[in-house]
Motif scaffolding. Sequence first.
Motif, PDB file in Angstrom:
ATOM      1  N   GLN A  83     -64.250 -16.306  -9.633  1.00  0.00           N
ATOM      2  CA  GLN A  83     -63.604 -16.456  -8.316  1.00  0.00           C
ATOM      3  C   GLN A  83     -62.275 -17.176  -8.477  1.00  0.00           C
ATOM      4  O   GLN A  83     -62.017 -18.211  -7.886  1.00  0.00           O
ATOM      5  CB  GLN A  83     -64.525 -17.194  -7.356  1.00  0.00           C
ATOM      6  CG  GLN A  83     -65.481 -16.230  -6.677  1.00  0.00           C
ATOM      7  CD  GLN A  83     -66.882 -16.796  -6.559  1.00  0.00           C
ATOM      8  OE1 GLN A  83     -67.068 -17.995  -6.473  1.00  0.00           O
ATOM      9  NE2 GLN A  83     -67.868 -15.927  -6.568  1.00  0.00           N
ATOM     10  N   PHE A  84     -61.456 -16.572  -9.317  1.00  0.00           N
ATOM     11  CA  PHE A  84     -60.227 -17.219  -9.751  1.00  0.00           C
ATOM     12  C   PHE A  84     -59.095 -17.001  -8.753  1.00  0.00           C
ATOM     13  O   PHE A  84     -58.850 -15.897  -8.305  1.00  0.00           O
ATOM     14  CB  PHE A  84     -59.816 -16.669 -11.113  1.00  0.00           C
ATOM     15  CG  PHE A  84     -58.835 -17.541 -11.846  1.00  0.00           C
ATOM     16  CD1 PHE A  84     -59.274 -18.428 -12.814  1.00  0.00           C
ATOM     17  CD2 PHE A  84     -57.474 -17.484 -11.561  1.00  0.00           C
ATOM     18  CE1 PHE A  84     -58.377 -19.240 -13.492  1.00  0.00           C
ATOM     19  CE2 PHE A  84     -56.569 -18.294 -12.240  1.00  0.00           C
ATOM     20  CZ  PHE A  84     -57.021 -19.166 -13.212  1.00  0.00           C
ATOM     21  N   LYS A  85     -58.397 -18.090  -8.464  1.00  0.00           N
ATOM     22  CA  LYS A  85     -57.269 -17.981  -7.558  1.00  0.00           C
ATOM     23  C   LYS A  85     -56.133 -18.867  -8.062  1.00  0.00           C
ATOM     24  O   LYS A  85     -56.319 -20.046  -8.283  1.00  0.00           O
ATOM     25  CB  LYS A  85     -57.690 -18.441  -6.170  1.00  0.00           C
ATOM     26  CG  LYS A  85     -56.626 -18.306  -5.108  1.00  0.00           C
ATOM     27  CD  LYS A  85     -57.221 -18.612  -3.731  1.00  0.00           C
ATOM     28  CE  LYS A  85     -56.189 -18.521  -2.639  1.00  0.00           C
ATOM     29  NZ  LYS A  85     -55.285 -19.663  -2.560  1.00  0.00           N
ATOM     30  N   ASP A  86     -54.964 -18.262  -8.299  1.00  0.00           N
ATOM     31  CA  ASP A  86     -53.785 -19.110  -8.517  1.00  0.00           C
ATOM     32  C   ASP A  86     -52.856 -18.856  -7.356  1.00  0.00           C
ATOM     33  O   ASP A  86     -53.201 -19.181  -6.224  1.00  0.00           O
ATOM     34  CB  ASP A  86     -53.152 -18.854  -9.893  1.00  0.00           C
ATOM     35  CG  ASP A  86     -52.972 -17.382 -10.213  1.00  0.00           C
ATOM     36  OD1 ASP A  86     -51.861 -16.899 -10.065  1.00  0.00           O
ATOM     37  OD2 ASP A  86     -53.960 -16.735 -10.606  1.00  0.00           O
TER      38      ASP A  86
END
Lengths: 278, 321
Positions: A83-86
Amino acid sequence: MEWFKRKPAPPPTERKEIPDGLWTKCNSCGEIIYVRELEKDLWVCRTCSFHFRIRSTDYMDILLDADSFTEYDVGLLSLDPLQFKDSKKYPDRIAEARKKTGRNDAVIAGIGAIDGRQVSFAIMDFSFVGGSMGSVVGEKIARAIERSLDRQVPLIIVSCSGGARMQEGILSLLQMAKTSGLLARLSETKIPYISVLTNPTTAGVMASYASLGDVIIAEPGALLGFAGRRVIEQTIGQKLPENFQTSEFFKDHGFLDKIVHRHELRKTVALLLDYLSQ
Amino acid sequence: MAAGGFYLEFEKPIIELEKKIREMKEFSSGGGVELNSEIISLERKLEKLQSEIFSKLSRWQRVQLARHPKRPYTLDYIQLIFSDFLEIHGDRGYADDKAVICGFGKLEGEKVLIVGQQKGRDTKQKLERNFGMMHPEGYRKALRLMRTAARFGRPIVIFIDTPGAFPGVEAEERGQAEAIARNILEMFKLQVPIVIIIIGEGASGGALGIGIGDKVMMLENSWYSVISPEGCAAILWRDNAKAPDAAEALKLSAPDLMQLKVIDKILPEPTGGAHRNHQLAAQIIKGELLVSLEELKQLSTEELLRRRLEKFRAIGIYDEI
């Protein structure tokens, strides 16, 4: 002593994608070139031999017999295990890349032929999230190696990648292990593996299957290496040599077997297969 | 010890309470009953405080613990776990990389090869060990000795503790990428059991270059990831100070990796972290090594290698339509 002078390699910086106008300027020597002519020359500058970056499908046209390719594993899709967010959510990043490239991920793999000889072929596509390797790329490369083993046909991987895909974290790192583990099995057979490096091939891909070919060849002036230039400069505060991390640098230090001009690529690979196949 | 009075910010309340208890104990050595009951209640409070802080560590706090300057390093574990340790140096090609230690040792009599990245305690040692960052010759030294161990039927125990493979000009010139790739491939062929324990930092290819084995375990407060939190922050947010956010995003803790099916087991650390009790941390590891090696020795070589490949072949999460 002209022969003594080494031709300086073009700087390994980000190069323009394929030009779409009628005329374009060579990134290296500045020559104005008619695009049709450039296309006929396989996107190599006639004046200075600068190799423009081309699409993965262009390499397939160059390397494989016409209409010989069947793609496999098209339906493999990236998920978002971290659940990667940048600046963006990872699924959005993937969705954008799919829309932009019309591909599901950063590698195309299947069975093709070179001079009538069947090969398991995989090619990476830099335009898809920098050709980065996540679970899908790792799995597709793994299956390409397994196809070589199952069908007893040579393996050709054309690499073009900034490395492991950060957004899949540790899973990306371990694709290096997955692919190299299968190459360990391949290395115990008499099936040849030709690794073709194109601009750029770095980090996690360079530190796994790209470096493990029975023969490793690269186009001139490609950016090749383990650590990023910026990271090295930051870590050690050293000025980097001019041709640092180019194909020429790699060959000089003994880690690249041969630099091959794009016009010679098909002929060279075919000849290598001829020498190494049973 | 150079790290003398060092403690992490979140350790501070614990350290302070401990100090208070120590002082009271000194004061009460004459023996006042009232003071004794006070001490007992403070000790209870300490226990509660410790479990409170350590039961909900953030990923970044774990990264900090993994880097704690008092944390046991490879050489500490070697001394505490093995007898008759015999270090072997050099890659027979270029140099002896002091960022990695290789040598034979006895684990309750069982002869094994030990390989592990080594960090330094003081500035001089840190430089000598290059902060635990290996050069290509380090990977080649490890491979050379792992092959020797395999030839003579000695199992291999690996301790991982590195902030990354060294990113430098000479490392590139001597083929850092090739060295790591070669090790990964060759480790799939080694015909002896390999047990891997990540004891501190497991950064990227630098860790994976000695990271292929039959059992991969992590100490509770170690981390293992595709990139360091700082590296990730620099690339994605262009700001090293965002490392704590990157640590969260990367899901690099032992529980995360267990969930992602990347490791086989989490090894508990002594209360407050491995640095609070080297002896106990070593005991926990030793117990696990004995069990794991015994288990792996039951397998035929063929079965061992087949399972090793299958284990890594299965890693990855994707959809297929």
